[in-house]
Design a protein around this motif. Structure first.
Motif, PDB file in Angstrom:
ATOM      1  N   ARG A   1       0.834  -1.191   0.000  1.00 51.97           N
ATOM      2  CA  ARG A   1       0.000   0.000   0.000  1.00 51.97           C
ATOM      3  C   ARG A   1       0.876   1.251   0.000  1.00 51.97           C
ATOM      4  O   ARG A   1       1.891   1.293   0.687  1.00 51.97           O
ATOM      5  N   GLY A   2       0.446   2.265  -0.754  1.00 49.44           N
ATOM      6  CA  GLY A   2       1.153   3.539  -0.773  1.00 49.44           C
ATOM      7  C   GLY A   2       2.590   3.395  -1.232  1.00 49.44           C
ATOM      8  O   GLY A   2       2.894   2.698  -2.199  1.00 49.44           O
ATOM      9  N   LYS A   3       3.487   4.022  -0.499  1.00 47.14           N
ATOM     10  CA  LYS A   3       4.903   3.993  -0.851  1.00 47.14           C
ATOM     11  C   LYS A   3       5.617   2.780  -0.289  1.00 47.14           C
ATOM     12  O   LYS A   3       6.810   2.596  -0.514  1.00 47.14           O
ATOM     13  N   ASP A   4       4.898   1.956   0.458  1.00 48.60           N
ATOM     14  CA  ASP A   4       5.492   0.768   1.067  1.00 48.60           C
ATOM     15  C   ASP A   4       5.756  -0.275  -0.016  1.00 48.60           C
ATOM     16  O   ASP A   4       4.830  -0.821  -0.596  1.00 48.60           O
ATOM     17  N   LYS A   5       7.013  -0.555  -0.301  1.00 49.52           N
ATOM     18  CA  LYS A   5       7.347  -1.497  -1.368  1.00 49.52           C
ATOM     19  C   LYS A   5       7.180  -2.946  -0.921  1.00 49.52           C
ATOM     20  O   LYS A   5       7.070  -3.842  -1.738  1.00 49.52           O
ATOM     21  N   GLY A   6       7.207  -3.179   0.371  1.00 49.71           N
ATOM     22  CA  GLY A   6       6.998  -4.521   0.881  1.00 49.71           C
ATOM     23  C   GLY A   6       5.587  -4.676   1.386  1.00 49.71           C
ATOM     24  O   GLY A   6       4.841  -3.723   1.486  1.00 49.71           O
ATOM     25  N   ALA A   7       5.200  -5.885   1.686  1.00 55.56           N
ATOM     26  CA  ALA A   7       3.879  -6.127   2.243  1.00 55.56           C
ATOM     27  C   ALA A   7       4.009  -6.450   3.723  1.00 55.56           C
ATOM     28  O   ALA A   7       3.369  -5.860   4.562  1.00 55.56           O
ATOM     29  N   GLN A   8       4.876  -7.392   4.044  1.00 55.61           N
ATOM     30  CA  GLN A   8       5.147  -7.728   5.429  1.00 55.61           C
ATOM     31  C   GLN A   8       6.350  -8.673   5.444  1.00 55.61           C
ATOM     32  O   GLN A   8       6.897  -9.019   4.400  1.00 55.61           O
ATOM     33  N   LEU A   9       6.765  -9.085   6.630  1.00 60.83           N
ATOM     34  CA  LEU A   9       7.863 -10.037   6.723  1.00 60.83           C
ATOM     35  C   LEU A   9       7.362 -11.434   6.385  1.00 60.83           C
ATOM     36  O   LEU A   9       6.242 -11.810   6.703  1.00 60.83           O
ATOM     37  N   PHE A  10       8.222 -12.195   5.734  1.00 61.17           N
ATOM     38  CA  PHE A  10       7.930 -13.595   5.450  1.00 61.17           C
ATOM     39  C   PHE A  10       9.150 -14.402   5.859  1.00 61.17           C
ATOM     40  O   PHE A  10      10.246 -14.198   5.331  1.00 61.17           O
ATOM     41  N   GLN A  11       8.936 -15.289   6.827  1.00 58.41           N
ATOM     42  CA  GLN A  11      10.033 -16.110   7.360  1.00 58.41           C
ATOM     43  C   GLN A  11      11.227 -15.247   7.748  1.00 58.41           C
ATOM     44  O   GLN A  11      12.380 -15.570   7.470  1.00 58.41           O
ATOM     45  N   GLY A  12      10.913 -14.106   8.383  1.00 58.56           N
ATOM     46  CA  GLY A  12      11.963 -13.259   8.950  1.00 58.56           C
ATOM     47  C   GLY A  12      12.637 -12.310   7.989  1.00 58.56           C
ATOM     48  O   GLY A  12      13.593 -11.636   8.362  1.00 58.56           O
ATOM     49  N   ARG A  13      12.170 -12.243   6.751  1.00 59.46           N
ATOM     50  CA  ARG A  13      12.798 -11.311   5.814  1.00 59.46           C
ATOM     51  C   ARG A  13      11.733 -10.486   5.101  1.00 59.46           C
ATOM     52  O   ARG A  13      10.581 -10.897   4.954  1.00 59.46           O
ATOM     53  N   SER A  14      12.145  -9.311   4.649  1.00 54.24           N
ATOM     54  CA  SER A  14      11.237  -8.408   3.964  1.00 54.24           C
ATOM     55  C   SER A  14      10.940  -8.937   2.566  1.00 54.24           C
ATOM     56  O   SER A  14      11.825  -9.454   1.877  1.00 54.24           O
ATOM     57  N   VAL A  15       9.686  -8.828   2.169  1.00 51.25           N
ATOM     58  CA  VAL A  15       9.284  -9.300   0.842  1.00 51.25           C
ATOM     59  C   VAL A  15       8.633  -8.158   0.074  1.00 51.25           C
ATOM     60  O   VAL A  15       8.272  -7.132   0.631  1.00 51.25           O
TER      61      VAL A  15
END
Length: 268
Positions: A195-209
């Motif tokens: 969403r917005g300027k956020d290039k990631g969505a959330q962490l997956f298995q401890g890393r940014s996706v």
């Protein structure tokens, strides 16, 4: 499929409509189905006449019966949209299994965007699926949104903020549709939408996706190529996400394109 038709001597794939050879007609059907050329599939079904009953794969498609077994989704999106969603999800899986990652992302984006639009159309009456009416209906939806959908009003508290008919906006509206399997799909999709300027969505298995809509835009608009190592790292959630979608919607274990390929080979 187009390459095979070219090797068979057809400069244009549709020239195989007049073929007497069943293999060529099956190749043309596979080409038309994979590329969602519905008008061409209709003409081909007519030209095959009674022979089509020998191929359940073709017969179901010509009758526009969905290959998806979870028919509860028909209550959410309608039977015609469920047929189209089944065709797109089968294409997603074929691309996914053959590691054509750019095309997988683009086809999956078409799938979830079509699903959200069909849900809003079937449940709330905005004709978002009909291309001829779509833009007027999008404008009507945006004009009605704050008044008709309390969740939109609470999500966009600045009344001067211009609403956009993007995926996050549609997800908020679709949250009000209370069918359990519908809510399960939204729960699968929502975490991976940036969403917005956020290039990631959330962490997956401890890393940014990277959000699936973010990578879709980079592929579609910037010509981005997805490397194998990126698929397993910044897009590492997608394998699991896709498998859960196949299960939830009831995509059959048998691959319609593998069945088509087998039927084609038998004709040579």
């Amino acid at each position: 499929y187009r390459a095979a038709l070219t090797l068979r001597g057809y400069v244009r794939p549709q020239d195989a409509l007049g073929a007497s050879n069943l293999a060529d007609k099956l190749l043309l059907f596979a080409y038309a189905r994979f590329n969602r050329l519905d008008e061409l599939m209709g003409k081909l079904s007519e030209s095959m006449k009674k022979r089509i009953v020998d191929y359940p794969n073709l017969l179901l498609t010509s009758q526009r019966q969905s290959i998806l077994s979870n028919l509860s989704f028909a209550n959410i999106v309608g039977t015609e949209s469920l047929f189209m969603l089944g065709e797109w999800l089968a294409k997603v899986r074929t691309l996914h299994q053959t590691r054509r990652y750019n095309e997988t992302v683009l086809a999956m984006a078409v799938f979830y965007e079509a699903y959200l639009a069909a849900s809003i159309q079937h449940q709330f009456g905005y004709q978002l699926v009909d291309d001829g009416k779509r833009q007027d209906e999008v404008n009507r939806l945006l004009n009605d949104a704050r008044r008709r959908f309390p969740t939109i009003a609470s999500a966009y508290t600045d009344e001067k903020q211009r609403l956009s008919n993007d995926v996050p906006f549609q997800i908020i509206i679709c949250r009000q549709i209370q069918y359990p399997d519908h809510q399960k799909f939204l729960a699968l999709l929502d975490p991976w939408i940036a969403r917005g300027k956020d290039k990631g969505a959330q962490l997956f298995q401890g890393r940014s996706v990277v959000g699936i809509n973010t990578i879709r835009n980079k592929v579609a608009h910037n010509g981005r190529f997805i490397l194998d190592e990126e698929w397993t790292s910044v897009l590492g959630y997608l394998d699991g996400f896709l498998l859960e979608c196949y299960t939830l919607f009831g995509l059959p274990d048998s691959d319609p394109y593998a069945e088509l390929n087998e039927a084609i080979v038998k004709q040579f």
